[in-house]
Design an enzyme around this catalytic site. Structure first.
Site, PDB file in Angstrom:
ATOM      1  N   HIS A  23      46.915  23.820  71.027  1.00  0.00           N
ATOM      2  CA  HIS A  23      46.674  23.910  69.595  1.00  0.00           C
ATOM      3  C   HIS A  23      45.365  23.201  69.267  1.00  0.00           C
ATOM      4  O   HIS A  23      45.038  22.163  69.847  1.00  0.00           O
ATOM      5  CB  HIS A  23      47.813  23.248  68.816  1.00  0.00           C
ATOM      6  CG  HIS A  23      49.071  24.041  68.834  1.00  0.00           C
ATOM      7  ND1 HIS A  23      49.653  24.539  67.689  1.00  0.00           N
ATOM      8  CD2 HIS A  23      49.868  24.435  69.856  1.00  0.00           C
ATOM      9  CE1 HIS A  23      50.756  25.202  68.007  1.00  0.00           C
ATOM     10  NE2 HIS A  23      50.906  25.149  69.325  1.00  0.00           N
ATOM     11  N   HIS A  48      48.080  19.265  71.698  1.00  0.00           N
ATOM     12  CA  HIS A  48      46.671  19.421  71.333  1.00  0.00           C
ATOM     13  C   HIS A  48      45.671  19.021  72.412  1.00  0.00           C
ATOM     14  O   HIS A  48      44.512  19.457  72.387  1.00  0.00           O
ATOM     15  CB  HIS A  48      46.351  18.645  70.046  1.00  0.00           C
ATOM     16  CG  HIS A  48      46.719  17.192  70.078  1.00  0.00           C
ATOM     17  ND1 HIS A  48      46.139  16.286  70.932  1.00  0.00           N
ATOM     18  CD2 HIS A  48      47.613  16.487  69.333  1.00  0.00           C
ATOM     19  CE1 HIS A  48      46.629  15.086  70.718  1.00  0.00           C
ATOM     20  NE2 HIS A  48      47.547  15.175  69.765  1.00  0.00           N
ATOM     21  N   ASP A  88      43.868  23.378  58.662  1.00  0.00           N
ATOM     22  CA  ASP A  88      44.882  22.943  59.620  1.00  0.00           C
ATOM     23  C   ASP A  88      44.483  21.571  60.147  1.00  0.00           C
ATOM     24  O   ASP A  88      43.291  21.203  60.126  1.00  0.00           O
ATOM     25  CB  ASP A  88      45.008  23.936  60.776  1.00  0.00           C
ATOM     26  CG  ASP A  88      46.197  23.608  61.678  1.00  0.00           C
ATOM     27  OD1 ASP A  88      47.336  23.684  61.186  1.00  0.00           O
ATOM     28  OD2 ASP A  88      45.979  23.255  62.846  1.00  0.00           O
ATOM     29  N   GLU A  96      45.410  18.439  63.338  1.00  0.00           N
ATOM     30  CA  GLU A  96      46.138  17.953  64.511  1.00  0.00           C
ATOM     31  C   GLU A  96      46.338  16.455  64.323  1.00  0.00           C
ATOM     32  O   GLU A  96      45.485  15.777  63.741  1.00  0.00           O
ATOM     33  CB  GLU A  96      45.370  18.228  65.805  1.00  0.00           C
ATOM     34  CG  GLU A  96      45.189  19.702  66.133  1.00  0.00           C
ATOM     35  CD  GLU A  96      46.491  20.446  66.337  1.00  0.00           C
ATOM     36  OE1 GLU A  96      47.492  19.820  66.741  1.00  0.00           O
ATOM     37  OE2 GLU A  96      46.509  21.668  66.099  1.00  0.00           O
TER      38      GLU A  96
END
Length: 246
Positions: free
Chosen positions: A151, A56, A8, A10
């Site tokens: 996140h 984030h 993943d 950001e």
């Protein structure tokens, strides 16, 4: 033994042409067993859009002393090469990674490194007409994401790893989705879970038998279900007094 990387990212915004990656998180598995995790915070040489920052929480000040993508690219490519790369909404993350590679003049692209598995179409195939967000899938498969206020790439990769295992084989308890601090640490339960998994990764899974008290609690819960619904899916586990009509 097959190697899988759950990945993943950001980013500073939504458009890979103008925005940059600021965090990459990876969970590494072999034969569907946890073997390690990797995370890079990156200096993007630009501010995050306000909307992205709300998601984030990674400020420009926090990222100022972090390495740039070009400083970690070789380690990242070595990790991904030859693995199945599992991503939720893969076009987004792959688009950003490929854009970063292109800026460096690198010829590699994510799809050339290993097989990319996108869990969004997988979830839609398994659950037609249902929401396929990571939060929705965590709820569906009983993966605890209650600590996910912001996140984070590594945290979301941990959640996705558990969801993916649940979707594809009924195993969804890596125990990796613990809180992650901003400097790369995590909670004691997450560290303990990884230690147990690493210690047991070469042998059979340990089976823990319930205590008499736990069994009694279990039977009481089933009896309560029957009292409310008038039926049970587990008739073989019912105590005698709970098996009659209510």
């Amino acid at each position: 033994m097959s190697r899988q990387i759950v990945l993943d990212t950001e980013t500073t915004g939504l458009d890979a042409r103008d925005h940059r990656i600021i965090e990459i998180g990876c969970i590494e598995m072999r034969g569907r067993r946890f073997v390690g995790e990797h995370r890079w915070y990156l200096n993007p040489d630009r501010d995050s859009d306000p909307g992205a920052l709300e998601v984030h929480g990674l400020t420009t000040a926090f990222l100022a002393d972090k390495p740039r993508f070009g400083q970690i690219v070789d380690d990242l490519l070595a990790l991904l090469t030859g693995a199945e790369i599992i991503i939720h909404n893969a076009p987004f993350d792959v688009g950003f990674l490929d854009a970063e590679l292109q800026r460096l003049g690198r010829s590699e692209r994510v799809a050339s490194l290993g097989r990319v598995t996108d869990t969004v179409p997988l979830a839609k195939k398994l659950h037609p007409g249902q929401r396929a967000s990571l939060d929705a899938l965590c709820k569906r498969y009983g993966v605890d994401n209650s600590h996910r206020d912001l996140h984070g790439a590594l945290l979301d990769a941990r959640l996705l790893a558990e969801v993916y295992l649940a979707m594809t084989g009924g195993q969804g308890a890596l125990g990796l989705a613990g809180d992650v601090d901003r400097e790369g640490g995590d909670t004691a339960p997450a560290r303990q879970a990884r230690a147990l998994l690493s210690a047991g990764s070469g042998g059979p899974l340990r089976v823990i038998q319930p205590t008499a008290e736990e069994l009694a609690d279990h039977q009481q819960r089933i009896a309560g279900i029957i009292k409310k619904s008038g039926k049970s899916l587990w008739p073989g586990e019912l105590p005698v007094e709970a098996s009659g009509p209510h």
